[in-house]
Design a protein around this motif. Structure first.
Motif, PDB file in Angstrom:
ATOM      1  N   ARG A 302       0.831  -1.202   0.000  1.00 28.95           N
ATOM      2  CA  ARG A 302       0.000   0.000   0.000  1.00 28.95           C
ATOM      3  C   ARG A 302       0.872   1.260   0.000  1.00 28.95           C
ATOM      4  O   ARG A 302       0.540   2.249  -0.661  1.00 28.95           O
ATOM      5  N   ILE A 303       1.985   1.223   0.728  1.00 26.88           N
ATOM      6  CA  ILE A 303       2.892   2.373   0.713  1.00 26.88           C
ATOM      7  C   ILE A 303       3.548   2.499  -0.657  1.00 26.88           C
ATOM      8  O   ILE A 303       3.707   3.599  -1.194  1.00 26.88           O
ATOM      9  N   ARG A 304       3.922   1.360  -1.255  1.00 25.10           N
ATOM     10  CA  ARG A 304       4.550   1.374  -2.580  1.00 25.10           C
ATOM     11  C   ARG A 304       3.629   2.013  -3.613  1.00 25.10           C
ATOM     12  O   ARG A 304       4.068   2.816  -4.451  1.00 25.10           O
ATOM     13  N   THR A 305       2.355   1.675  -3.543  1.00 25.95           N
ATOM     14  CA  THR A 305       1.390   2.266  -4.475  1.00 25.95           C
ATOM     15  C   THR A 305       1.317   3.777  -4.300  1.00 25.95           C
ATOM     16  O   THR A 305       1.276   4.529  -5.278  1.00 25.95           O
ATOM     17  N   ALA A 306       1.315   4.236  -3.050  1.00 28.91           N
ATOM     18  CA  ALA A 306       1.261   5.675  -2.790  1.00 28.91           C
ATOM     19  C   ALA A 306       2.504   6.384  -3.306  1.00 28.91           C
ATOM     20  O   ALA A 306       2.417   7.471  -3.897  1.00 28.91           O
ATOM     21  N   VAL A 307       3.676   5.775  -3.107  1.00 27.76           N
ATOM     22  CA  VAL A 307       4.919   6.376  -3.600  1.00 27.76           C
ATOM     23  C   VAL A 307       4.894   6.473  -5.123  1.00 27.76           C
ATOM     24  O   VAL A 307       5.283   7.480  -5.713  1.00 27.76           O
ATOM     25  N   THR A 308       4.417   5.413  -5.765  1.00 30.13           N
ATOM     26  CA  THR A 308       4.336   5.397  -7.231  1.00 30.13           C
ATOM     27  C   THR A 308       3.375   6.464  -7.731  1.00 30.13           C
ATOM     28  O   THR A 308       3.708   7.235  -8.645  1.00 30.13           O
ATOM     29  N   ASP A 309       2.195   6.533  -7.132  1.00 29.42           N
ATOM     30  CA  ASP A 309       1.199   7.509  -7.571  1.00 29.42           C
ATOM     31  C   ASP A 309       1.646   8.944  -7.312  1.00 29.42           C
ATOM     32  O   ASP A 309       1.265   9.858  -8.047  1.00 29.42           O
ATOM     33  N   ALA A 310       2.448   9.148  -6.280  1.00 28.88           N
ATOM     34  CA  ALA A 310       2.945  10.494  -5.968  1.00 28.88           C
ATOM     35  C   ALA A 310       4.100  10.902  -6.867  1.00 28.88           C
ATOM     36  O   ALA A 310       4.515  12.056  -6.854  1.00 28.88           O
ATOM     37  N   GLY A 311       4.639   9.957  -7.643  1.00 30.90           N
ATOM     38  CA  GLY A 311       5.742  10.262  -8.548  1.00 30.90           C
ATOM     39  C   GLY A 311       7.085  10.440  -7.858  1.00 30.90           C
ATOM     40  O   GLY A 311       8.008  11.027  -8.428  1.00 30.90           O
ATOM     41  N   LEU A 312       7.219   9.904  -6.636  1.00 34.07           N
ATOM     42  CA  LEU A 312       8.461  10.120  -5.890  1.00 34.07           C
ATOM     43  C   LEU A 312       9.609   9.252  -6.389  1.00 34.07           C
ATOM     44  O   LEU A 312      10.774   9.630  -6.247  1.00 34.07           O
ATOM     45  N   TRP A 313       9.312   8.083  -6.960  1.00 36.26           N
ATOM     46  CA  TRP A 313      10.415   7.278  -7.527  1.00 36.26           C
ATOM     47  C   TRP A 313      11.169   8.090  -8.561  1.00 36.26           C
ATOM     48  O   TRP A 313      12.412   8.120  -8.561  1.00 36.26           O
ATOM     49  N   ARG A 387       2.385  14.955  -0.225  1.00 40.59           N
ATOM     50  CA  ARG A 387       2.060  14.369  -1.525  1.00 40.59           C
ATOM     51  C   ARG A 387       1.872  12.859  -1.412  1.00 40.59           C
ATOM     52  O   ARG A 387       0.993  12.279  -2.052  1.00 40.59           O
ATOM     53  N   LEU A 388       2.712  12.230  -0.591  1.00 43.67           N
ATOM     54  CA  LEU A 388       2.599  10.777  -0.397  1.00 43.67           C
ATOM     55  C   LEU A 388       1.249  10.429   0.219  1.00 43.67           C
ATOM     56  O   LEU A 388       0.567   9.499  -0.222  1.00 43.67           O
ATOM     57  N   VAL A 389       0.854  11.206   1.222  1.00 42.39           N
ATOM     58  CA  VAL A 389      -0.424  10.967   1.877  1.00 42.39           C
ATOM     59  C   VAL A 389      -1.572  11.210   0.910  1.00 42.39           C
ATOM     60  O   VAL A 389      -2.534  10.437   0.843  1.00 42.39           O
ATOM     61  N   ALA A 390      -1.486  12.309   0.136  1.00 41.48           N
ATOM     62  CA  ALA A 390      -2.548  12.629  -0.816  1.00 41.48           C
ATOM     63  C   ALA A 390      -2.706  11.526  -1.855  1.00 41.48           C
ATOM     64  O   ALA A 390      -3.826  11.158  -2.223  1.00 41.48           O
ATOM     65  N   ALA A 391      -1.586  10.969  -2.313  1.00 44.05           N
ATOM     66  CA  ALA A 391      -1.648   9.883  -3.292  1.00 44.05           C
ATOM     67  C   ALA A 391      -2.288   8.647  -2.681  1.00 44.05           C
ATOM     68  O   ALA A 391      -3.064   7.939  -3.335  1.00 44.05           O
ATOM     69  N   GLY A 392      -1.970   8.379  -1.406  1.00 39.06           N
ATOM     70  CA  GLY A 392      -2.585   7.234  -0.739  1.00 39.06           C
ATOM     71  C   GLY A 392      -4.083   7.398  -0.571  1.00 39.06           C
ATOM     72  O   GLY A 392      -4.853   6.456  -0.783  1.00 39.06           O
ATOM     73  N   GLU A 393      -4.515   8.603  -0.229  1.00 41.23           N
ATOM     74  CA  GLU A 393      -5.945   8.856  -0.072  1.00 41.23           C
ATOM     75  C   GLU A 393      -6.669   8.735  -1.407  1.00 41.23           C
ATOM     76  O   GLU A 393      -7.780   8.214  -1.484  1.00 41.23           O
ATOM     77  N   ALA A 394      -6.013   9.227  -2.478  1.00 42.19           N
ATOM     78  CA  ALA A 394      -6.633   9.138  -3.800  1.00 42.19           C
ATOM     79  C   ALA A 394      -6.793   7.687  -4.235  1.00 42.19           C
ATOM     80  O   ALA A 394      -7.715   7.345  -4.989  1.00 42.19           O
ATOM     81  N   ALA A 395      -5.889   6.829  -3.751  1.00 40.95           N
ATOM     82  CA  ALA A 395      -5.960   5.413  -4.095  1.00 40.95           C
ATOM     83  C   ALA A 395      -6.954   4.661  -3.212  1.00 40.95           C
ATOM     84  O   ALA A 395      -7.121   3.446  -3.357  1.00 40.95           O
ATOM     85  N   GLY A 396      -7.573   5.384  -2.278  1.00 39.67           N
ATOM     86  CA  GLY A 396      -8.578   4.756  -1.437  1.00 39.67           C
ATOM     87  C   GLY A 396      -8.032   4.078  -0.199  1.00 39.67           C
ATOM     88  O   GLY A 396      -8.755   3.345   0.476  1.00 39.67           O
ATOM     89  N   THR A 397      -6.739   4.317   0.129  1.00 41.69           N
ATOM     90  CA  THR A 397      -6.186   3.693   1.324  1.00 41.69           C
ATOM     91  C   THR A 397      -6.261   4.658   2.496  1.00 41.69           C
ATOM     92  O   THR A 397      -6.088   5.855   2.342  1.00 41.69           O
ATOM     93  N   ARG A 398      -6.525   4.121   3.675  1.00 40.29           N
ATOM     94  CA  ARG A 398      -6.547   4.922   4.894  1.00 40.29           C
ATOM     95  C   ARG A 398      -5.300   4.659   5.727  1.00 40.29           C
ATOM     96  O   ARG A 398      -5.239   5.015   6.901  1.00 40.29           O
ATOM     97  N   LEU A 399      -4.302   4.023   5.116  1.00 39.87           N
ATOM     98  CA  LEU A 399      -3.080   3.706   5.845  1.00 39.87           C
ATOM     99  C   LEU A 399      -2.281   4.956   6.170  1.00 39.87           C
ATOM    100  O   LEU A 399      -1.678   5.065   7.238  1.00 39.87           O
ATOM    101  N   LEU A 400      -2.236   5.909   5.246  1.00 43.32           N
ATOM    102  CA  LEU A 400      -1.427   7.113   5.415  1.00 43.32           C
ATOM    103  C   LEU A 400      -2.316   8.319   5.665  1.00 43.32           C
ATOM    104  O   LEU A 400      -3.275   8.545   4.927  1.00 43.32           O
TER     105      LEU A 400
END
Length: 534
Positions: A302-313, A387-400
């Motif tokens: 779930r964190i990996r997805t958020a990092v990817t969606d935030a473009g941090l890689w 940005r990481l948190v925003a990407a996680g929320e957009a993906a529907g996760t409540r982890l971040l």
């Protein structure tokens, strides 16, 4: 002279050249010095590596180690001499660039680097751009000469380097750091830390960093209801000639560090653990946070997805990240307390950094080459995390979830009042308090001394319960916060600098034993009353 290692081919080629050319080659070679001292003494270039006391000197005694290095007078299973690992003992100020012993990959060790990456053996040709300290390499066209010893074999200076050794961490030790000078680790602290690491810690290849605890602000004399007050923290930093600080929301959570890799292949390459996890989630003493590996992988995914969606890689030009944060709630028994008092409390991390320092070029003026993003001003780091948190929320996760933060210019009374009011609002709603940090990482006072990296300002005591953190299921991650461990402010400052030292060594690609020398020191400096279950 024995014509080995391709020398016979060289002699044969010279035999086809005119005599004038051959004499020119002889004259050129005879005129070469044993080593070069460049850039006003900041850079030493040699074939094998002379000790610091020989830098800039010329004699037969200097020439031999510069050209051939020292050996242990032993031979390995391939019949080759065992090279003395002089770089491990080097403490000189000049950067030493050398070769002679081919390695699969380059890595910095104590301000030295081996650039011989075995081009003749089918490896690659590596160069160092100076003073940028940037490495450039190109693969070899083919295997020009079959090596006696496989290039992938363990070699001094390689990325993996030698195995971890008990001698690296045992007993009374004085180790040099780039940010704090020499730091002493007492024998009794080292013994206690070794007990924790050997009995409870995860695979050391998956524990590249340990977070230190933060010092509390001086005791508040303003109101008996408060353990600490931001005014004391502001006054402390004002005395240290710090102009601007960032107040970060503090939480009642369990400290957790996350190493997340872009994919399984990266995880295998980075950690060297075959068929292992895609990262790790561990406590501040290096213990796996979740007993169930499937839960760990779910969190990492779930964190990996958020990092990817935030473009941090891409932005950080890295394929793995290390995140220092907290897990909420710290106990399932405290769920009601957290639900009622911390509904708006954020989660994420307090430091994000890649292992590729070239990535910092994308940060322009925010960081110089050779520094991990942990040195970037705290507002920049917090912006990444938002940005990481925003990407996680957009993906529907409540982890971040986001951690609140507030600027304070401590020279401006109005700004100080606003910051204090923000703290009062948080604590009045049941919050635990704030962490006050200098805006600029590695901040120094007017005399050039490193100041405390953070001061916690709690309100009333919320630490009456000592229930251990739950390891059943993840809920939310919160921003970095420290708990008092009974260590002195100096020890906390030292352990923080050791943590940053580990990040620097990690980011510069130093071998595991070098990184863990710093990681172990963090635990040793705080090893008095530390509970390995935390």
């Amino acid at each position: 002279m024995r014509q080995t290692h391709g020398l016979a081919e060289t002699v044969e080629q010279l035999g086809r050249e005119p005599q004038e050319f051959v004499w020119g080659v002889r004259t050129f070679i005879a005129g070469l010095v044993s080593h070069y001292v460049l850039d006003g003494g900041k850079l030493v270039v040699c074939h094998a590596g002379p000790p610091e006391k020989y830098h800039g000197r010329t004699s037969g005694r200097v020439r031999s180690p510069a050209l051939y290095g020292e050996t242990t007078r032993e031979t390995d299973e391939f019949g080759l001499p065992v090279r003395y690992p002089w770089a491990e003992d080097y403490r000189g100020k000049a950067v030493v660039v050398y070769g002679h012993t081919p390695v699969p990959d380059t890595s910095w060790i104590n301000n030295t680097i081996c650039l011989d990456t075995g081009a003749v053996f089918g490896g690659k040709m590596t160069a160092l751009r100076w003073p940028e300290r940037e490495l450039v390499d190109v693969p070899a066209e083919k295997v020009w000469y079959e090596p006696v010893k496989p290039l992938a074999a363990e070699a001094p200076g390689g990325h993996e380097g030698r195995p971890l050794d008990l001698a690296d961490v045992h007993g009374h030790r004085v180790v040099e750091t780039r940010h704090l000078g020499n730091v002493t680790v007492r024998e009794e602290n080292a013994a206690a830390a070794l007990e924790v690491m050997s009995r409870f810690a995860a695979d050391p290849r998956l524990v590249p960093y340990l977070p230190p605890t933060m010092a509390p602000a001086p005791a508040s004399a303003r109101d008996d209801r408060y353990l600490e007050h931001p005014a004391e923290a502001f006054a402390q930093y004002r005395a240290d000639a710090i102009g601007r600080v960032v107040c970060e929301e503090k939480h009642m959570g369990s400290r957790a560090t996350v190493l997340v890799c872009r994919d399984a292949a990266v995880a295998r390459e980075r950690s060297g653990v075959p068929q292992g996890p895609t990262g790790s989630v561990y406590t501040r003493t290096g213990r796996p946070f979740f007993a169930d590996p499937e839960v760990t992988e779910e969190v990492l995914g779930r964190i990996r997805t958020a990092v990817t969606d935030a473009g941090l890689w891409e932005e950080l030009a890295t394929d793995w990240l290390l995140i220092d944060g907290e897990l909420l709630p710290w106990s399932l028994k405290s769920a009601g307390l957290l639900r009622n008092q911390y509904a708006a409390v954020g989660a994420a991390s307090a430091a994000v950094f890649p292992d590729t320092l070239a990535a910092l070029a994308a940060l322009a003026a925010l960081a110089a080459a050779g520094r991990p993003p942990a040195t970037v001003p705290h507002d920049e780091q917090l912006a990444w995390l938002d940005r990481l948190v925003a990407a996680g929320e957009a993906a529907g996760t409540r982890l971040l979830r986001r951690t609140g933060w507030f600027y304070v210019d401590i020279a401006d009374e109005e700004s100080v009042r606003a910051g204090t009011g923000w703290w009062l609002g948080l604590t009045g709603a049941g919050g635990e308090g704030v962490m006050v940090k200098p805006l600029q990482a590695y901040a120094r006072d007017a005399k050039g001394r490193l100041v405390q990296p953070g001061l916690k300002c709690a309100a009333v005591s919320t630490c009456g319960s000592s229930t251990a953190p739950s390891t059943r299921a993840p809920t939310t991650w919160s921003g970095c916060a420290g708990a008092s461990s009974g260590t002195s402010a100096r020890s906390r400052c030292a352990s923080t600098r050791w943590g940053l030292e580990a990040l620097d060594r990690l980011a510069e690609g130093e071998p595991l034993w070098r990184v863990h020398e710093a990681v172990f020191a963090v635990l040793a400096l705080e090893s008095g009353p530390v509970d390995p279950g935390l």
